[in-house]
Motif scaffolding. Structure first.
Motif, short mmCIF file in Angstrom:
data_model
loop_
_atom_site.label_atom_id
_atom_site.label_comp_id
_atom_site.label_asym_id
_atom_site.label_seq_id
_atom_site.Cartn_x
_atom_site.Cartn_y
_atom_site.Cartn_z
N ASP A 88 1.39 6.64 -6.88
CA ASP A 88 0.27 7.54 -7.12
C ASP A 88 0.69 9.00 -6.97
O ASP A 88 0.26 9.85 -7.76
N GLU A 89 1.52 9.28 -5.99
CA GLU A 89 1.98 10.66 -5.80
C GLU A 89 2.80 11.13 -7.00
O GLU A 89 2.65 12.26 -7.45
N LEU A 90 3.64 10.26 -7.51
CA LEU A 90 4.46 10.63 -8.67
C LEU A 90 3.59 10.88 -9.90
O LEU A 90 3.79 11.82 -10.66
N LEU A 91 2.61 10.02 -10.10
CA LEU A 91 1.76 10.15 -11.26
C LEU A 91 0.75 11.29 -11.12
O LEU A 91 0.32 11.86 -12.12
N ALA A 92 0.33 11.59 -9.93
CA ALA A 92 -0.68 12.61 -9.71
C ALA A 92 -0.12 14.02 -9.79
O ALA A 92 -0.88 14.99 -9.76
N GLY A 93 1.16 14.18 -9.91
CA GLY A 93 1.73 15.51 -10.07
C GLY A 93 2.18 16.12 -8.76
O GLY A 93 2.11 17.33 -8.60
N SER A 94 2.60 15.34 -7.88
CA SER A 94 3.13 15.87 -6.64
C SER A 94 4.57 16.33 -6.91
O SER A 94 5.54 15.72 -6.50
N LEU A 95 4.69 17.42 -7.64
CA LEU A 95 6.01 17.93 -8.03
C LEU A 95 6.40 19.08 -7.11
O LEU A 95 5.55 19.78 -6.57
N THR A 96 7.70 19.30 -7.03
CA THR A 96 8.19 20.40 -6.21
C THR A 96 8.03 21.70 -7.00
O THR A 96 7.73 21.69 -8.19
N VAL B 136 0.84 -1.20 0.00
CA VAL B 136 0.00 0.00 0.00
C VAL B 136 0.87 1.25 0.00
O VAL B 136 0.61 2.22 -0.74
N GLU B 137 1.94 1.25 0.79
CA GLU B 137 2.85 2.41 0.84
C GLU B 137 3.54 2.60 -0.52
O GLU B 137 3.66 3.73 -1.00
N TYR B 138 3.97 1.53 -1.14
CA TYR B 138 4.63 1.61 -2.45
C TYR B 138 3.66 2.17 -3.49
O TYR B 138 4.02 3.04 -4.29
N GLN B 139 2.41 1.69 -3.46
CA GLN B 139 1.41 2.18 -4.41
C GLN B 139 1.13 3.67 -4.17
O GLN B 139 0.92 4.42 -5.10
N ARG B 140 1.11 4.10 -2.91
CA ARG B 140 0.88 5.50 -2.59
C ARG B 140 1.99 6.37 -3.18
O ARG B 140 1.74 7.43 -3.76
N GLN B 141 3.23 5.88 -3.10
CA GLN B 141 4.35 6.63 -3.68
C GLN B 141 4.20 6.75 -5.19
O GLN B 141 4.43 7.81 -5.77
#
Length: 182
Positions: free
Chosen positions: A141-149, A134-139
């Motif tokens: 998802d964050e990358l794909l969802a645009g959690s950019l700096t 679940v933690e790996y999938q969350r990571q």
């Protein structure tokens, strides 16, 4: 024809079923007896009245004693019927209890088998692996969802501006030289 090959058919009627049937039959016989006694009491009461009218007090007294005895029999019969009905209810309720206990026993055996198949350590391992997944999938998802700096977003905007500038320049050049080059 059912015993063609010599196998005996098992009867579904249990000893308890037979006992309940016998108790109910006895109850029904007692009720018939009770009805006969009641009818006899009514006749004897009427006969006692007639004897009193005829002046036969001794015979009326003897008939009333007999009637009193039959009333006592009627009361005892009613008590016996109540006892039989209570016993039938007790047997039927005990049969239900036995089925419940058998169900609980089967359920307990099933749970014990399941516990043997899966140990606590295995459950903890599976839960840990699930949490890791679940933690790996969350990571991801964050990358794909645009959690950019902010730096990533600034770089993207600069690249967009550059592309837009090149596109505008191309359009200007095309419109300016379109007539002569094309």
């Amino acid at each position: 024809m059912g015993n063609l090959f010599g196998r005996k058919r098992r009867s579904r009627v249990t000893e308890q079923d037979r006992a309940v049937l016998q108790l109910k039959q006895q109850r029904d016989k007692l009720r018939q007896y009770q009805k006969r006694l009641s009818l006899g009491l009514e006749r004897e009461r009427a006969l006692a009245r007639q004897l009193l009218r005829d002046g036969k007090k001794e015979k009326a007294m003897l008939l009333l004693k007999k009637k009193r005895y039959q009333e006592q029999l009627l009361d005892r019969t009613e008590n016996q019927i109540s006892n039989l009905e209570r016993m039938v209810q007790d047997i039927e309720f005990t049969q239900i209890e036995m089925k419940v206990i058998e169900g609980l026993k089967i359920g307990n055996e099933c749970l014990n088998k399941m516990h043997q198949v899966m140990s606590i350590e295995e459950v903890e391992r599976i839960i840990g692996e699930t949490q890791d997944a679940v933690e790996y999938q969350r990571q991801i998802d964050e990358l794909l969802a645009g959690s950019l700096t902010e730096e990533d977003e600034d770089a993207i905007l600069e690249e967009l501006n550059a592309i837009t500038q090149v596109g505008l320049m191309f359009l200007w050049l095309k419109s300016t030289f379109s007539a002569s080059w094309f």
